[in-house]
Design a protein around this motif. Structure first.
Motif, short mmCIF file in Angstrom:
data_model
loop_
_atom_site.label_atom_id
_atom_site.label_comp_id
_atom_site.label_asym_id
_atom_site.label_seq_id
_atom_site.Cartn_x
_atom_site.Cartn_y
_atom_site.Cartn_z
N ALA A 1 -17.42 -31.38 -0.62
CA ALA A 1 -18.33 -32.38 -0.07
C ALA A 1 -17.41 -32.78 1.25
N LEU A 2 -16.36 -33.07 1.13
CA LEU A 2 -15.56 -33.55 2.30
C LEU A 2 -15.39 -32.66 3.40
N LEU A 3 -15.32 -31.22 2.74
CA LEU A 3 -15.13 -30.14 3.76
C LEU A 3 -16.64 -29.99 4.64
N LEU A 4 -17.53 -30.02 3.75
CA LEU A 4 -18.95 -30.12 4.77
C LEU A 4 -18.95 -31.09 5.71
N VAL A 5 -18.65 -32.45 5.32
CA VAL A 5 -18.64 -33.69 6.33
C VAL A 5 -17.60 -33.03 7.65
N ALA A 6 -16.65 -32.65 7.34
CA ALA A 6 -15.77 -32.26 8.39
C ALA A 6 -16.21 -31.14 9.14
N PHE A 7 -17.04 -30.30 8.62
CA PHE A 7 -17.57 -29.06 9.34
C PHE A 7 -18.56 -29.60 10.47
N LEU B 1 -9.74 -30.91 8.55
CA LEU B 1 -9.69 -30.03 7.46
C LEU B 1 -9.46 -28.63 7.84
N PHE B 2 -9.25 -28.22 9.21
CA PHE B 2 -9.06 -26.90 9.76
C PHE B 2 -10.19 -26.28 9.18
N PRO C 1 -13.98 -16.77 9.56
CA PRO C 1 -13.99 -18.30 8.59
C PRO C 1 -13.42 -17.75 7.15
N TRP C 2 -13.15 -16.37 6.86
CA TRP C 2 -12.80 -16.14 5.75
C TRP C 2 -11.78 -16.90 4.95
N TYR C 3 -10.70 -17.13 5.94
CA TYR C 3 -9.64 -18.06 5.27
C TYR C 3 -10.08 -19.40 4.60
N LEU C 4 -11.43 -19.72 4.86
CA LEU C 4 -12.04 -21.03 4.19
C LEU C 4 -12.28 -20.57 2.69
#
Length: 246
Positions: free
Chosen positions: A175-181, A192-193, A211-214
């Motif tokens: 969820a935090l990753l989505l916000v950061a994106f 969040l890189f 974006p594969w490293y995500l």
């Protein structure tokens, strides 16, 4: 702010991974962790407990406030750089509330985020300012305090993560990753890189191109969180304390 301690422009060599100053900081962190473990019984009640908890809260919040003031002072505060949206920045704020409230629900997430994220940051810092710059002290004090806050909840307060805790940590991390994106799209930042790899060497360098490293990081996060859970496998979790929270 033209003093070398505070200036925004680096003079001389930038921070080097596993330099003497970096190794000394890691050894000091290990010493602090050892002391926390050795004196865990003495910190479980009364004044010593409050001093430890609120001392860590003071250190955590002071580093974040000082960081924001430094950006403002040197004229580098931007939405793309200074928002508290990196994993460790969020963990810092959660750790502060967790220590004050002694919330088990916060501990369930903060334990994994804090030790996993701050531990990785201590080993492979996204840092350019060398010792003895302000940013050097800020970075390692903040991340070290996050780790100590999480270990305080385990060794002193007696909290234990569960498999469900691990699931919550992964769910909220996404969820935090989505916000950061979304914030990165608006600001051009790299919280969040989620927009690009960090410039300094890190584990992400071995996880494929953007974006594969995500996707690879999802597996790494699960493995790291599982390793952090293993010491508590089969142990009953602690419940919220019944002692005075003052």
């Amino acid at each position: 702010m033209n003093t070398p301690f505070l200036q925004a422009i680096i003079e001389g060599q930038p921070f080097r991974l596993f330099s003497l100053s970096h190794i000394c900081v890691l050894l000091l962190l290990l010493l602090a962790i050892a002391l926390l473990y050795l004196f865990r019984n003495d910190l479980r009640s009364g004044r010593a407990n409050r001093v430890c908890r609120y001392g860590l809260v003071t250190l955590l919040l002071a580093t974040e406030i000082a960081y924001q003031l430094w950006h403002l002072g040197v004229g580098t505060w931007t939405l793309s750089e200074a928002l508290p949206l990196q994993l460790c920045s969020v963990s810092l704020l959660l750790s502060s509330v967790m220590l004050v409230s002694r919330s088990y629900r916060l501990f369930e997430v903060t334990y994994f985020w804090g030790i996993g994220g701050a531990g990785q940051a201590m080993l492979t810092p996204e840092l350019f300012y060398p010792f003895p710059h302000f940013r050097f002290f800020h970075f390692f004090l903040a991340h070290g305090a996050i780790i100590l806050a999480c270990l305080h909840m385990v060794w002193v307060e007696g909290y234990r993560p569960t498999p469900r805790s691990m699931g919550k940590a992964i769910l909220w991390l996404n969820a935090l990753l989505l916000v950061a994106f979304l914030v990165n799209l608006e600001t051009g930042g790299n919280y969040l890189f989620a927009a690009r790899k960090p410039e300094n060497p890190s584990l992400i360098d071995y996880l494929g191109p953007y974006p594969w490293y995500l996707l690879s990081l999802e597996g790494v996060a699960f493995l790291l969180f599982y390793m952090l859970y293993l010491p508590f496998r089969g142990k009953q979790k602690a419940t919220a304390p019944s002692v005075d929270l003052a």
